[in-house]
Motif scaffolding. Structure first.
Motif, PDB file in Angstrom:
ATOM      1  N   PHE A  46       0.860  -1.182   0.000  1.00 29.25           N
ATOM      2  CA  PHE A  46       0.000   0.000   0.000  1.00 29.25           C
ATOM      3  C   PHE A  46       0.899   1.236   0.000  1.00 29.25           C
ATOM      4  O   PHE A  46       1.835   1.320   0.791  1.00 29.25           O
ATOM      5  CB  PHE A  46      -0.882   0.025   1.257  1.00 29.25           C
ATOM      6  CG  PHE A  46      -1.848  -1.119   1.345  1.00 29.25           C
ATOM      7  CD1 PHE A  46      -3.116  -1.010   0.804  1.00 29.25           C
ATOM      8  CD2 PHE A  46      -1.494  -2.298   1.981  1.00 29.25           C
ATOM      9  CE1 PHE A  46      -4.030  -2.065   0.895  1.00 29.25           C
ATOM     10  CE2 PHE A  46      -2.386  -3.357   2.080  1.00 29.25           C
ATOM     11  CZ  PHE A  46      -3.655  -3.234   1.535  1.00 29.25           C
ATOM     12  N   THR A  47       0.616   2.195  -0.876  1.00 28.45           N
ATOM     13  CA  THR A  47       1.424   3.402  -0.999  1.00 28.45           C
ATOM     14  C   THR A  47       0.606   4.621  -0.583  1.00 28.45           C
ATOM     15  O   THR A  47      -0.580   4.724  -0.915  1.00 28.45           O
ATOM     16  CB  THR A  47       1.912   3.570  -2.449  1.00 28.45           C
ATOM     17  OG1 THR A  47       2.620   2.391  -2.819  1.00 28.45           O
ATOM     18  CG2 THR A  47       2.835   4.771  -2.585  1.00 28.45           C
ATOM     19  N   PHE A  48       1.273   5.546   0.119  1.00 27.26           N
ATOM     20  CA  PHE A  48       0.609   6.724   0.669  1.00 27.26           C
ATOM     21  C   PHE A  48       1.365   8.000   0.301  1.00 27.26           C
ATOM     22  O   PHE A  48       2.509   7.961  -0.144  1.00 27.26           O
ATOM     23  CB  PHE A  48       0.505   6.591   2.193  1.00 27.26           C
ATOM     24  CG  PHE A  48      -0.247   5.361   2.598  1.00 27.26           C
ATOM     25  CD1 PHE A  48      -1.620   5.377   2.717  1.00 27.26           C
ATOM     26  CD2 PHE A  48       0.417   4.162   2.803  1.00 27.26           C
ATOM     27  CE1 PHE A  48      -2.324   4.230   3.051  1.00 27.26           C
ATOM     28  CE2 PHE A  48      -0.272   3.008   3.141  1.00 27.26           C
ATOM     29  CZ  PHE A  48      -1.644   3.051   3.268  1.00 27.26           C
ATOM     30  N   ARG A  49       0.707   9.110   0.532  1.00 31.93           N
ATOM     31  CA  ARG A  49       1.262  10.422   0.207  1.00 31.93           C
ATOM     32  C   ARG A  49       2.428  10.804   1.130  1.00 31.93           C
ATOM     33  O   ARG A  49       3.356  11.482   0.714  1.00 31.93           O
ATOM     34  CB  ARG A  49       0.150  11.464   0.341  1.00 31.93           C
ATOM     35  CG  ARG A  49       0.482  12.785  -0.257  1.00 31.93           C
ATOM     36  CD  ARG A  49      -0.619  13.795  -0.189  1.00 31.93           C
ATOM     37  NE  ARG A  49      -1.944  13.204  -0.069  1.00 31.93           N
ATOM     38  CZ  ARG A  49      -3.020  13.878   0.256  1.00 31.93           C
ATOM     39  NH1 ARG A  49      -2.949  15.150   0.507  1.00 31.93           N
ATOM     40  NH2 ARG A  49      -4.187  13.288   0.335  1.00 31.93           N
ATOM     41  N   ASN A  50       2.344  10.379   2.391  1.00 30.98           N
ATOM     42  CA  ASN A  50       3.375  10.770   3.360  1.00 30.98           C
ATOM     43  C   ASN A  50       3.366   9.819   4.553  1.00 30.98           C
ATOM     44  O   ASN A  50       2.536   8.910   4.641  1.00 30.98           O
ATOM     45  CB  ASN A  50       3.163  12.218   3.812  1.00 30.98           C
ATOM     46  CG  ASN A  50       1.785  12.454   4.393  1.00 30.98           C
ATOM     47  OD1 ASN A  50       1.260  11.644   5.144  1.00 30.98           O
ATOM     48  ND2 ASN A  50       1.168  13.574   4.024  1.00 30.98           N
ATOM     49  N   TYR A  51       4.283  10.058   5.465  1.00 29.83           N
ATOM     50  CA  TYR A  51       4.439   9.194   6.636  1.00 29.83           C
ATOM     51  C   TYR A  51       3.197   9.216   7.531  1.00 29.83           C
ATOM     52  O   TYR A  51       2.786   8.166   8.045  1.00 29.83           O
ATOM     53  CB  TYR A  51       5.674   9.651   7.425  1.00 29.83           C
ATOM     54  CG  TYR A  51       6.021   8.761   8.585  1.00 29.83           C
ATOM     55  CD1 TYR A  51       6.579   7.503   8.372  1.00 29.83           C
ATOM     56  CD2 TYR A  51       5.817   9.178   9.891  1.00 29.83           C
ATOM     57  CE1 TYR A  51       6.916   6.684   9.440  1.00 29.83           C
ATOM     58  CE2 TYR A  51       6.150   8.361  10.959  1.00 29.83           C
ATOM     59  CZ  TYR A  51       6.694   7.116  10.725  1.00 29.83           C
ATOM     60  OH  TYR A  51       7.028   6.310  11.783  1.00 29.83           O
ATOM     61  N   HIS A  52       2.616  10.379   7.699  1.00 30.59           N
ATOM     62  CA  HIS A  52       1.419  10.491   8.537  1.00 30.59           C
ATOM     63  C   HIS A  52       0.306   9.584   8.015  1.00 30.59           C
ATOM     64  O   HIS A  52      -0.346   8.861   8.780  1.00 30.59           O
ATOM     65  CB  HIS A  52       0.950  11.950   8.601  1.00 30.59           C
ATOM     66  CG  HIS A  52      -0.337  12.132   9.304  1.00 30.59           C
ATOM     67  ND1 HIS A  52      -0.436  12.084  10.679  1.00 30.59           N
ATOM     68  CD2 HIS A  52      -1.583  12.327   8.835  1.00 30.59           C
ATOM     69  CE1 HIS A  52      -1.704  12.257  11.024  1.00 30.59           C
ATOM     70  NE2 HIS A  52      -2.413  12.410   9.924  1.00 30.59           N
ATOM     71  N   ALA A 111     -10.340   5.317   4.159  1.00 37.15           N
ATOM     72  CA  ALA A 111      -9.727   6.298   5.041  1.00 37.15           C
ATOM     73  C   ALA A 111      -8.412   6.865   4.529  1.00 37.15           C
ATOM     74  O   ALA A 111      -8.097   8.009   4.798  1.00 37.15           O
ATOM     75  CB  ALA A 111      -9.525   5.690   6.420  1.00 37.15           C
ATOM     76  N   ALA A 112      -7.670   6.068   3.848  1.00 36.17           N
ATOM     77  CA  ALA A 112      -6.349   6.505   3.439  1.00 36.17           C
ATOM     78  C   ALA A 112      -6.419   7.224   2.102  1.00 36.17           C
ATOM     79  O   ALA A 112      -7.146   6.824   1.211  1.00 36.17           O
ATOM     80  CB  ALA A 112      -5.412   5.304   3.324  1.00 36.17           C
ATOM     81  N   VAL A 113      -5.654   8.268   2.003  1.00 36.64           N
ATOM     82  CA  VAL A 113      -5.537   8.986   0.733  1.00 36.64           C
ATOM     83  C   VAL A 113      -4.268   8.484   0.069  1.00 36.64           C
ATOM     84  O   VAL A 113      -3.180   8.738   0.555  1.00 36.64           O
ATOM     85  CB  VAL A 113      -5.497  10.507   0.950  1.00 36.64           C
ATOM     86  CG1 VAL A 113      -5.315  11.221  -0.368  1.00 36.64           C
ATOM     87  CG2 VAL A 113      -6.742  10.972   1.667  1.00 36.64           C
ATOM     88  N   PRO A 114      -4.396   7.733  -1.010  1.00 32.86           N
ATOM     89  CA  PRO A 114      -3.214   7.190  -1.667  1.00 32.86           C
ATOM     90  C   PRO A 114      -2.280   8.286  -2.199  1.00 32.86           C
ATOM     91  O   PRO A 114      -2.670   9.438  -2.302  1.00 32.86           O
ATOM     92  CB  PRO A 114      -3.775   6.361  -2.816  1.00 32.86           C
ATOM     93  CG  PRO A 114      -5.231   6.238  -2.574  1.00 32.86           C
ATOM     94  CD  PRO A 114      -5.620   7.361  -1.657  1.00 32.86           C
ATOM     95  N   ALA A 115      -1.111   7.844  -2.551  1.00 31.03           N
ATOM     96  CA  ALA A 115      -0.098   8.778  -3.077  1.00 31.03           C
ATOM     97  C   ALA A 115      -0.613   9.475  -4.329  1.00 31.03           C
ATOM     98  O   ALA A 115      -1.432   9.020  -5.037  1.00 31.03           O
ATOM     99  CB  ALA A 115       1.175   8.009  -3.394  1.00 31.03           C
TER     100      ALA A 115
END
Length: 115
Positions: A46-52, A111-115
């Motif tokens: 899973f990839t995200f925009r940032n560490y938070h 819930a998560a906003v992907p990168a």
């Protein structure tokens, strides 16, 4: 019997001692197109925009895992979380792994906003 992704999301984890046959694991994997079976374990990155955002996902997945009493192995970096599921007591994959993988996908989508 689990026939759809909705069935996976509605199911609950139960103690398992026997691993799924390869054909059944492949059938359930088809319900989770972003996952793969690697060395006998269910895996997805899973990839995200940032560490938070990454840590928010990790904490939410930890909560879900605790409620199901079925815990993944997670490798966490700044913007990525790699999740591995298998059932140690069964020495392989069980439906619990696919149930939790579907829940991880739902968390990522909701819930998560992907990168």
């Amino acid at each position: 019997m689990i026939a759809t992704r909705a069935d996976l999301l509605a199911a609950r984890c139960r103690p398992r001692k026997d691993a799924l046959e390869a054909g059944e694991a492949a059938r359930l994997l088809a319900l989770l197109p972003d996952w793969a079976i690697d060395n006998g374990r269910l895996v997805r990155s899973f990839t995200f925009r940032n560490y938070h955002r990454t840590m928010a996902f990790v904490n939410a997945l930890a909560y879900v895992s605790h409620n199901e009493d079925h815990h993944p192995e997670m490798t966490v970096t700044y913007n990525t979380c790699v999740v591995h599921y298998d059932t140690h007591s069964a020495h392989g994959l069980t439906d619990n792994d696919f149930i939790c993988a579907a829940r991880a996908d739902a968390l990522y989508q909701q819930a998560a906003v992907p990168a």
